[in-house]
Design a protein around this motif. Structure first.
Motif, short mmCIF file in Angstrom:
data_model
loop_
_atom_site.label_atom_id
_atom_site.label_comp_id
_atom_site.label_asym_id
_atom_site.label_seq_id
_atom_site.Cartn_x
_atom_site.Cartn_y
_atom_site.Cartn_z
N ASN A 1 0.82 -1.20 0.00
CA ASN A 1 0.00 0.00 0.00
C ASN A 1 0.86 1.26 0.00
O ASN A 1 0.60 2.21 -0.74
CB ASN A 1 -0.91 -0.01 1.23
N ARG A 2 1.91 1.23 0.81
CA ARG A 2 2.81 2.39 0.87
C ARG A 2 3.53 2.58 -0.48
O ARG A 2 3.74 3.72 -0.91
CB ARG A 2 3.83 2.19 1.99
N GLU B 1 4.30 5.90 -5.40
CA GLU B 1 4.18 6.11 -6.84
C GLU B 1 3.32 7.32 -7.15
O GLU B 1 3.63 8.13 -8.03
CB GLU B 1 3.59 4.86 -7.50
N ALA B 2 2.21 7.46 -6.37
CA ALA B 2 1.33 8.61 -6.58
C ALA B 2 2.04 9.93 -6.23
O ALA B 2 1.90 10.93 -6.94
CB ALA B 2 0.06 8.45 -5.74
N PHE C 1 3.06 13.06 -8.70
CA PHE C 1 2.70 14.45 -8.39
C PHE C 1 3.94 15.35 -8.37
O PHE C 1 3.90 16.49 -8.87
CB PHE C 1 1.99 14.53 -7.05
N GLU C 2 5.03 14.85 -7.78
CA GLU C 2 6.27 15.63 -7.73
C GLU C 2 6.74 15.99 -9.13
O GLU C 2 7.20 17.11 -9.39
CB GLU C 2 7.36 14.84 -6.99
N LEU D 1 -4.32 9.29 -1.58
CA LEU D 1 -3.60 8.75 -0.42
C LEU D 1 -4.54 8.34 0.69
O LEU D 1 -4.36 7.28 1.32
CB LEU D 1 -2.59 9.79 0.08
N MET D 2 -5.56 9.16 0.96
CA MET D 2 -6.51 8.81 2.00
C MET D 2 -7.36 7.61 1.58
O MET D 2 -7.72 6.76 2.40
CB MET D 2 -7.41 10.00 2.32
N GLY D 3 -7.64 7.54 0.27
CA GLY D 3 -8.38 6.38 -0.23
C GLY D 3 -7.58 5.09 -0.05
O GLY D 3 -8.12 4.05 0.33
N LEU D 4 -6.27 5.18 -0.34
CA LEU D 4 -5.40 4.02 -0.13
C LEU D 4 -5.36 3.61 1.33
O LEU D 4 -5.37 2.41 1.66
CB LEU D 4 -3.98 4.35 -0.62
#
Length: 537
Positions: A333-334, A339-340, A344-345, A382-385
């Motif tokens: 999960n992390r 990756e997300a 974004f970066e 991130l919160m969904g994950l």
């Protein structure tokens, strides 16, 4: 050799002294000013000098948990204490103090360099846990016997030793004795050891060294054996079956029974015919009955022991699989979250580059709005994950709890059945003993008893109630022992399961809170970056 303090005001290691010392040894000028503004964290200090402070007692160092180097030399310290929390200490200087006994060093297992030069030490001792020692200095103390040198043989990494200035260093054999018995030492009293002299010294002390090495091997083998026994006992304790792989429970049961030794001399009157054919005395026949009873009881104890170990291994395997699955799910999960963030970066960098290349305010505003939308999307992802992981782990934990509950229930059910068999054997022996006791009483009353009874057994045969009560009391004492052991095992395994599952839930709550806080801080940082650019427009 050491300081007197009858005319010196002893100092106390307090927070003010510690802060002052850390500041003096910390960064200077601008870096020092910034450090002072941010405050001093003793936990981050690696090197601390407390020399020449007139310190009498070592105290208040518990916060320096990462300290690697500590100087306490040239004080008036009388006792080694207050160092237990300094588990990362590698270098300790206690020279020029008033220390008489080596103590308080047990927890400093990473220590490589120890200096106790110029104190009042009369014996080298209490350093067995300091396996990593490479450099020691006991010079200018009160060491008289060369036997102190043999104590240092246990430190296999020892390379430098200073023992000069002690009474035994005046002995003509001091140097040869030392280099012969400390074969790993390269430097003695600040001088390189000549290998030719070492060989000559070893030849001189050959027989005593051979004898000493034999004693050390025997001691080492003994310690290894004791360690193996202790490790096995710890495993058996974790399986709740300690002292069940033999007659320990039976022997303890009998030892706590005041009537057992008396009743063991009961004659086996019920087996008179068999006794006659075997040409055995009656008390010996009862011994056979007693032996059979013990053999069956101990056999059941061993069965409980083997079953307990097997079930313990199954529980350990289940726990290992569970925690591995937990870790894998969290890491996967992390990884998806990273990756997300990386995506974004990349987008953020490209957006900032575009903003730097344009002077059109509307374009900049559109770019920042798009970036702001991306930040919100990242928050949602991130919160969904994290929510997805929480649900996944909740299902995994519930399944684990069901499996463990079933395993523990099966374990308890089986050992309770085995303890029930122990009680059956005890009941059978009780009935047999009661039968023999009453028949013996009848023979005594009729004056037909062939054997002489011991005095402490004969006093129980004053009447039927007395002997019956004695046999019953013995029986009850045995049952209490069996019941207590069963209750102990059931209680401990239930407590283990409850505590373990409670800890799993507690750890998961902490993990979730930490992750949510981490995500929040990250998103806040990105939003602060956007706000900063907007404010510059």
């Amino acid at each position: 050799m050491s300081k007197l303090y009858d005319t010196i005001e002893p100092a106390v290691i307090d927070e003010q002294m510690l802060k002052q010392c850390v500041e003096e040894q910390g960064p200077k000028e601008e870096a020092g000013r910034i450090a002072n503004q941010e405050g001093i964290d003793f936990n981050e200090v690696l090197h601390l000098r407390l020399d020449f402070k007139n310190i009498l007692k070592i105290d208040n160092l518990w916060s320096f948990t990462n300290l690697a180097r500590l100087q306490l030399d040239n004080n008036i310290i009388e006792k080694i204490e207050g160092l237990d929390t300094l588990v990362n200490l590698k270098w300790l200087d206690l020279s020029f103090n008033n220390i008489e006994v080596i103590e308080g060093l047990d927890r400093l297992t990473q220590l490589t360099d120890l200096t106790l030069f110029s104190n009042r030490i009369t014996r080298i001792e209490n350093m067995d846990t300091l396996k990593e020692l490479q450099v020691v200095s006991f010079g200018n103390n009160l060491l008289k016997s060369l036997d102190n040198i043999t104590y240092l043989r246990r430190f296999k990494n020892l390379r430098t030793v200073n023992l000069s200035g002690n009474p035994f260093s005046e002995d003509d054999n001091y140097k040869s004795y030392t280099i012969a018995h400390l074969s790993s030492v390269l430097y003695l009293d600040y001088r390189l050891v000549d290998e030719a002299l070492r060989q000559q010294a070893r030849d001189h002390y050959e027989f005593s060294i051979v004898e000493l090495e034999q004693e050390e091997r025997e001691l080492e083998n003994k310690l290894i054996k004791e360690k193996n026994i202790e490790e096995r006992l710890q495993t058996e304790r974790r399986a709740y079956v300690e002292y069940l792989d033999g007659p320990e429970l039976f022997d303890q049961m009998v030892a706590d029974d005041p009537e057992a030794s008396k009743l063991s001399y009961l004659p086996g009157l019920a087996d008179t015919k068999r006794r006659y054919l075997l040409h055995l005395p009656a008390y010996y026949l009862y011994s056979l009955i007693y032996h059979n009873y013990k053999e069956k009881f101990v056999g059941l104890c061993k069965e409980i022991f083997q079953f307990g170990l097997k079930e313990h291994n199954k529980r350990e395997e289940e726990c290992q699989q569970f925690f591995t699955a937990l870790s894998d799910a969290i890491n996967e999960n992390r990884g998806t979250g990273i990756e997300a963030i990386e995506a974004f970066e990349g987008f953020k960098k490209a957006t900032f580059d575009d903003i730097l290349l344009t002077r059109d305010v509307q374009v900049v505003e559109a770019k920042l709005q798009e970036l702001s939308d991306k930040v919100q999307a990242l928050w949602n992802d991130l919160m969904g994950l994290e929510l997805q992981l929480v649900d996944q782990l909740e299902d995994t934990i519930k399944e684990f709890e069901r499996n463990m509950a079933e395993m523990v229930a099966a374990f308890i059910e089986h050992i309770q059945a085995l303890f029930a068999q122990c009680r059956d054997i005890e009941n059978q022996h009780f009935e047999r003993t009661t039968e023999i006791a009453l028949e013996t009483l009848e023979k005594l009353v009729k004056n037909e008893l062939e054997e002489d009874l011991p005095d402490d057994l004969r006093v129980l045969f004053v009447d039927k109630d007395t002997i019956t009560n004695a046999v019953t009391a013995s029986h009850d004492a045995h049952l209490v022992k069996v019941d207590n052991k069963e209750d102990d095992m059931v209680t401990r395994v239930n407590n283990w399961m409850r505590n373990m599952t409670d800890q799993v839930h507690e750890d998961e709550v902490k993990r979730n809170r930490s992750r949510v806080l981490e995500i929040t801080h990250l998103i806040d940082h990105y939003r602060d970056e956007i706000d900063s650019i907007e404010s510059q427009m």
